[in-house]
Design a protein around this motif. Structure first.
Motif, PDB file in Angstrom:
ATOM      1  N   ARG A 128       0.808  -1.216   0.000  1.00 31.54           N
ATOM      2  CA  ARG A 128       0.000   0.000   0.000  1.00 31.54           C
ATOM      3  C   ARG A 128       0.846   1.273   0.000  1.00 31.54           C
ATOM      4  NH1 ARG A 128      -0.980   1.606   5.556  1.00 31.54           N
ATOM      5  NH2 ARG A 128      -0.012   0.154   7.024  1.00 31.54           N
ATOM      6  N   HIS A 129       2.154   1.141   0.219  1.00 31.56           N
ATOM      7  CA  HIS A 129       3.053   2.289   0.168  1.00 31.56           C
ATOM      8  C   HIS A 129       3.654   2.484  -1.224  1.00 31.56           C
ATOM      9  CE1 HIS A 129       2.756   2.505   4.493  1.00 31.56           C
ATOM     10  NE2 HIS A 129       3.130   1.235   4.590  1.00 31.56           N
ATOM     11  N   GLY A 130       3.414   1.512  -2.118  1.00 36.39           N
ATOM     12  CA  GLY A 130       3.950   1.602  -3.470  1.00 36.39           C
ATOM     13  C   GLY A 130       5.259   0.874  -3.680  1.00 36.39           C
ATOM     14  N   ASN A 131       5.730   0.139  -2.676  1.00 35.12           N
ATOM     15  CA  ASN A 131       6.932  -0.677  -2.860  1.00 35.12           C
ATOM     16  C   ASN A 131       6.608  -1.868  -3.755  1.00 35.12           C
ATOM     17  OD1 ASN A 131       8.536   0.910  -0.977  1.00 35.12           O
ATOM     18  ND2 ASN A 131       7.315  -0.041   0.637  1.00 35.12           N
ATOM     19  N   LEU A 132       7.547  -2.213  -4.603  1.00 36.40           N
ATOM     20  CA  LEU A 132       7.367  -3.250  -5.615  1.00 36.40           C
ATOM     21  C   LEU A 132       7.987  -4.568  -5.154  1.00 36.40           C
ATOM     22  CD1 LEU A 132       6.784  -4.273  -8.552  1.00 36.40           C
ATOM     23  CD2 LEU A 132       8.942  -3.181  -9.219  1.00 36.40           C
ATOM     24  N   TYR A 133       7.239  -5.664  -5.339  1.00 36.42           N
ATOM     25  CA  TYR A 133       7.705  -7.002  -4.972  1.00 36.42           C
ATOM     26  C   TYR A 133       7.723  -7.890  -6.215  1.00 36.42           C
ATOM     27  CZ  TYR A 133       6.669  -5.477  -0.189  1.00 36.42           C
ATOM     28  OH  TYR A 133       6.633  -4.793   0.992  1.00 36.42           O
TER      29      TYR A 133
END
Length: 428
Positions: free
Chosen positions: A405-410
């Motif tokens: 939800r913070h925009g970090n990509l996995y």
């Protein structure tokens, strides 16, 4: 002697099969005797090597005892079947699977899935070029700090990550901030078709409404559900006899499944084993010969809040958007044949769409993640694109893709047996 040896080896597989079948008759006999002592609400099976009896609860029942002493009780009598305080728990008439229905006077105000459709990402957002390994990365293997060909990946609201560990026939979980090894939360009992087993899972998501995992059990041609409650030792079948690959869920709790053999995507209500066609289903075309109403080897999916369906087409090297109730799709990424140009994809897999309609896709054979803004005719490289490799700035056969939800990509990479997180850079 040489000829005799060759004959022996030629007959060896048949002998093994015959011995297994012979031993299996004894296993059947043990389970036929009073159901192996498992009780009427359990299924009995026997380990062919050790002859040990194993009891597993039938669909719609939960083990309230232990792994040794299995006691199967109606799931609805245990914490309301996981349905929540404002819902009624019942069983499907055909499958006996638990189904949750909201009570009169109450409205479902949250997404049924933990799929984060409302993540807001800036149009000019950038991510760290170097990733951080959050799971695996210790070589191919079955230890809890290892992965074996990870495919689908899902990130929950609290940044818990679940991964379809294809080669180990299990689902792995890593909680945010946990520095210990990952945890097996489904399967992990070898490849098989028992309710306590998986066989090559390709995708997984979290159903918040029932606090459970929904899994594409690829090798068993079924979609299964495993409760996330502590002590769960088996799942239940939601959809049988389906060549599933990718999964998605909308805010109403409808499940979307891609079928790579029928080249289609269907939407299912809980308890439904037939579904409604929402994309494809008109045969398959290849390359330039593929019509907009066709799919060819659909893999991963994304469904937005308007129930528009996005589909990665692995063979046609494109991502398609099927608006709700549409009879044909729209190309939103790729579609220019296989290649490494910015206008092309080569084996698209994992998929995510943000609130601006920007498409993010794992470009498998180009070893990169691409971003295609709404209406764009070419994409930009987000991470990777530095050739296949195990460096922190490289990807090797990326498959699963998601955002928190913070925009970090996995990203899950089956070529590197790891999952990485790429942190979003703070804006001005």
């Amino acid at each position: 002697m040489v000829l005799h040896g060759r004959l022996l080896y030629a007959w060896l597989p048949l002998l093994v099969v015959l011995l297994q079948a012979f031993h299996g008759r004894f296993a059947e006999g043990s389970c036929r005797n009073n159901n192996g002592g498992c009780g009427k609400n359990a299924l009995c099976s026997e380990n062919r090597k050790t002859s040990a009896i194993k009891c597993t609860c039938k669909t719609g029942y939960t083990n309230t005892g232990s792994a040794v002493h299995v006691v199967c009780k109606d799931s609805c009598t245990i914490k309301n079947g996981g349905c929540g305080p404002h819902a009624t728990c019942s069983h499907h008439a055909k499958t006996n699977a638990v189904q949750c229905t909201k009570k009169a006077g109450h409205t479902n105000t949250r997404s049924a899935s933990e799929d984060i459709r409302t993540v807001n990402i800036r149009a000019n957002a950038m991510w760290a070029r170097n990733g951080m390994t959050i799971a695996g990365g210790n070589g191919l293997g079955g230890a809890t700090n290892q992965l074996s060909y990870p495919f689908g990946l899902f990130v929950a609201d609290d940044q818990t990550v679940v991964i379809a560990d294809f080669g180990n026939h299990r689902i792995m979980q890593r909680k945010n901030g946990d520095t210990t090894n990952e945890q097996v939360v489904a399967g992990g009992n070898g490849a098989g078709n028992g309710l306590h087993q998986l066989f090559g899972p390709t995708d997984v998501l979290i159903d918040k409404e029932t606090d459970s995992l929904i899994i594409c059990d690829w090798g068993n041609q079924r979609v299964v559900r495993w409760s996330r409650r502590s002590g769960t030792t088996q799942g239940e079948i939601l959809i049988a006899n389906i060549y599933c690959y990718g999964l998605a869920m909308d805010e109403q709790g409808n499940l979307y499944v891609s079928n790579y053999v029928k080249d289609e995507v269907r939407r299912y209500k809980l308890g439904d084993n037939i579904g409604t066609l929402v994309a494809g289903g008109n045969g398959y075309g290849c390359g330039a010969g593929s019509a907009l109403n066709q799919l060819n080897w659909p893999t991963y999916l994304f469904v937005d809040r308007q129930q528009n369906v996005y589909v990665s087409e692995w063979v046609n090297h494109r991502v398609m958007k099927w608006n709700k109730d549409a009879t044909a799709g729209i190309v939103v990424a790729g579609g220019q044949g296989a290649g490494c140009a910015l206008t092309q994809l080569n084996g698209p897999l994992g998929l995510f769409v943000d609130t601006l309609g920007t498409v993010y896709v794992a470009d498998e054979f180009n070893h990169r993640v691409m971003r295609w803004t709404h209406g764009a005719t070419q994409g930009t490289v987000v991470v990777g694109g530095n050739g296949p490799g195990a460096g922190v700035n490289q990807l090797n056969d990326p498959a699963g893709l998601s955002f928190d939800r913070h925009g970090n990509l996995y990203v899950a990479e089956y070529g590197n047996q790891r999952a990485q997180r790429f942190s979003i850079e703070k804006g001005c």
